[in-house]
Design an enzyme around this catalytic site. Sequence first.
Site, PDB file in Angstrom:
ATOM      1  CB  CYS A  62      -8.690  96.030  25.503  1.00  0.00           C
ATOM      2  SG  CYS A  62      -7.106  95.220  25.237  1.00  0.00           S
ATOM      3  CG  ASP A  93      -2.213 102.213  24.897  1.00  0.00           C
ATOM      4  OD1 ASP A  93      -1.420 101.246  24.873  1.00  0.00           O
ATOM      5  OD2 ASP A  93      -3.441 102.082  24.725  1.00  0.00           O
ATOM      6  CG  HIS A  98      -3.677  99.012  26.578  1.00  0.00           C
ATOM      7  ND1 HIS A  98      -4.212  99.478  25.398  1.00  0.00           N
ATOM      8  CD2 HIS A  98      -4.200  97.774  26.761  1.00  0.00           C
ATOM      9  CE1 HIS A  98      -5.007  98.564  24.889  1.00  0.00           C
ATOM     10  NE2 HIS A  98      -5.027  97.517  25.698  1.00  0.00           N
TER      11      HIS A  98
END
Length: 258
Positions: free
Chosen positions: A136, A193, A228
């Site tokens: 991330c 994502d 994600h």
Amino acid sequence: MPVSKSANAMTIEASWVQISVPAAAGVTATVMPGWWVLPEQPRGAVLVLPEVFGVNSWVRSVAERLAQEGYAALALSTFSRSAPDLDVGYDEAGLAAGREHRDRVTAEQLLADVQAAVDWIQQSHPSLSLGCVGFCFGGHLAMLAATNPAIAATCDFYGARVSSFKPGAVEKTTLSVVPEVAGRLWCFCGDQDPLMPAEELQAIDQALRSADTEGSRHRLVVAPGAGHGYMCQARADFHPEAAASGWNQMLELFAEAL
């Protein structure tokens, strides 16, 4: 106090350490916490850069899994100047807290932190080759960390906004540093994502190809069906198949490069 753990016949030592980060390039001096996990006979060392949730139990477990594979691992507190002990959950409150500190990080700070961590590892283990993995926001930062000449291989897992943003910079983007990466750089993301739309993936792919015309050092890995945060069991988007594949490909890269 060090904690001894044993898994799959591999004994590892895990403990919190404090790393001095000197003032440099507008970065104030501080002490950076890190979760340090050391196997009996390390085959290499890996820096682990966390999500916005801090060096929480999942990030520490990543370092411990790497140690079980034979790699010394150091999970860094990338918010060391504003929230060095941040450890929050995967909920709205945790996300809000993490984003507040994320927005205070600069590229200069990150690079100073990475150099301090590299120096700290090399002081006690000068023979170990170094790698880096981030998730991330930590994945975004891992792309910056990859420019450190001591880092031979980097895995950037779903590091969003690299084509449109660079921490602390007004005009430049993190993607612009790819030509400075001397080692190997693999970027991972899911094709579902929402934080990494098609144009972002195209920009990443183009930058990697331009910097590595032979296609031997850099790679974009797109996981089908994954969103994600798919590597993390604590997140709603955890995708077991994609996570297993990503982990194995990361180990493949580290085995080759470290």
